[in-house]
Design a protein around this motif. Sequence first.
Motif, PDB file in Angstrom:
ATOM      1  N   SER A   1       0.814  -1.217   0.000  1.00  0.00           N
ATOM      2  CA  SER A   1       0.000   0.000   0.000  1.00  0.00           C
ATOM      3  C   SER A   1       0.848   1.268   0.000  1.00  0.00           C
ATOM      4  O   SER A   1       0.548   2.237  -0.707  1.00  0.00           O
ATOM      5  N   THR A   2       1.925   1.270   0.789  1.00  0.00           N
ATOM      6  CA  THR A   2       2.701   2.499   0.983  1.00  0.00           C
ATOM      7  C   THR A   2       3.992   2.554   0.171  1.00  0.00           C
ATOM      8  O   THR A   2       4.533   3.641  -0.049  1.00  0.00           O
ATOM      9  N   LYS A   3       4.513   1.354  -0.229  1.00  0.00           N
ATOM     10  CA  LYS A   3       5.814   1.248  -0.892  1.00  0.00           C
ATOM     11  C   LYS A   3       6.948   1.787  -0.033  1.00  0.00           C
ATOM     12  O   LYS A   3       8.026   2.121  -0.535  1.00  0.00           O
ATOM     13  N   GLN A   4       6.722   1.849   1.279  1.00  0.00           N
ATOM     14  CA  GLN A   4       7.733   2.302   2.224  1.00  0.00           C
ATOM     15  C   GLN A   4       8.392   1.098   2.875  1.00  0.00           C
ATOM     16  O   GLN A   4       7.705   0.206   3.394  1.00  0.00           O
ATOM     17  N   ARG A   5       9.715   1.079   2.848  1.00  0.00           N
ATOM     18  CA  ARG A   5      10.455  -0.040   3.427  1.00  0.00           C
ATOM     19  C   ARG A   5      10.132  -0.193   4.911  1.00  0.00           C
ATOM     20  O   ARG A   5       9.992   0.799   5.638  1.00  0.00           O
ATOM     21  N   ILE A   6      10.014  -1.464   5.357  1.00  0.00           N
ATOM     22  CA  ILE A   6       9.652  -1.756   6.746  1.00  0.00           C
ATOM     23  C   ILE A   6      10.792  -2.502   7.426  1.00  0.00           C
ATOM     24  O   ILE A   6      11.230  -3.555   6.937  1.00  0.00           O
ATOM     25  N   VAL A   7      11.288  -1.965   8.515  1.00  0.00           N
ATOM     26  CA  VAL A   7      12.261  -2.636   9.368  1.00  0.00           C
ATOM     27  C   VAL A   7      11.678  -2.651  10.776  1.00  0.00           C
ATOM     28  O   VAL A   7      11.556  -1.611  11.416  1.00  0.00           O
ATOM     29  N   ASP A   8      11.289  -3.818  11.236  1.00  0.00           N
ATOM     30  CA  ASP A   8      10.614  -3.930  12.529  1.00  0.00           C
ATOM     31  C   ASP A   8      11.065  -5.223  13.210  1.00  0.00           C
ATOM     32  O   ASP A   8      10.512  -6.289  12.964  1.00  0.00           O
TER      33      ASP A   8
END
Length: 441
Positions: free
Chosen positions: A113-120
């Motif tokens: 949805s966001t195309k934002q990389r996720i580091v969690d």
Amino acid sequence: MKVKFLTLGCKVNQYESQAMLEGLLAQGFQGAGENEEADVAVVNSCTVTAQSDQKARQALRRLKRQNPQAVIVVTGCWSQAFPAEAAALPEADIVLGNANRSSLGDRILEYLSTKQRIVDVAPHSQGETFEPMRVKGLSGHTRAFLKIEDGCNRFCAYCIIPYARGRVRSKPLASLRAEVEGLAAGGYREVVLTGINLPAYGQELGLTLCDAIEAACEAEGILRVRLGSLEPERLTPEVIARMKLQPKLCPQFHLSLQSGCDATLQRMNRHYTGDEYRAIVENLRNAFPNCAITTDIMVGFPGEDEEEFQASLAFAQKIAFAKAHVFAYSRRPGTVASRAPHQVENRVKEERGRRMVEEAEKSRQAFFRAQLGRREPVLFEREIAPGIWEGRTVNYTPVRVKSRESLAGEIRETLIGEDEDWGCWCRLEESPTEKGRQKLG
């Protein structure tokens, strides 16, 4: 949207990949074929050695080349223990650890949805409970793996796993029973109980591994219960005597040794001596005649000189393992042993490994010869060549038989015959009862 998994490391990781896959399928994803391009590719990583980390990095790059438009995810032990290293790889669109992988499906949808990389990567916490997780089986396998324990409190000097997995926590018995019953209903007749430190099962719940074994054996339809790798120090005479009461329990015990030298074991921060280990083996062999005792043996641990190696070699000869996985010590950054003095040269480790492998192979061949003439039920797994079927006895001896009929997933009575370097040939014994012909699935 099609998803594929690449699993590195142990059987616990295999189980967890299957659970994550089934979770994604329930959310509407589809599984991608082996040679099919995927929309989402997940690497479930291992970090037991520095080489394991390198394999994870290589896997991520390879998946990105093969699936250039896919969402690439890394999760598992490497990203949990070394989140900064995992996050530094540009190929990974989503970086999750072990502690929060249950959010995998939602994080994939968020990224799309966001195309934002996720580091969690959430840290493990005190009082953490066992992650609810359940599988229907394991694709392509005739036996089902069932993770019942996670975490480790032991902190061996060479091991990073307590940092990647957190502290001991166990699957509640009610959940264990329900999952085993589901596997039996799905056609599985053999279940393998696995964990990071399996004998520690239940210590925070007031239970023991015997409680888990008994619960698994109670399931109607399950004919065999097998144990994964075992740390030795909790296998007391009382525990072994209680295990003996379960006829479904397979007489195969992978009892981790690491070294047969007490001085080396002490530096490793292993919590037993050679004499204590030997007594456990004797108790198991007395309780389970013709059982297979297999193990892991490390050579070249820091400070191991020739005298210590010879002590370990002599110990392995005396125990006479059915099989030993021999490996050279590898420096694992972040552990006590990686900072220890007197690191052993690679050429010395290689030479000691060769000598230990030679002795282990002698013991293995002697074990195969001891199986000749025995009548044993065999779970046949696959056809390895036209008319040649491969399977395992209850003590996990690999056997093959010539048969024109399909034996996949069947338990058949056999007579063990000629031995080879890989195992034994057998012949099918005609059985007038269904006991000799139990079909899986």
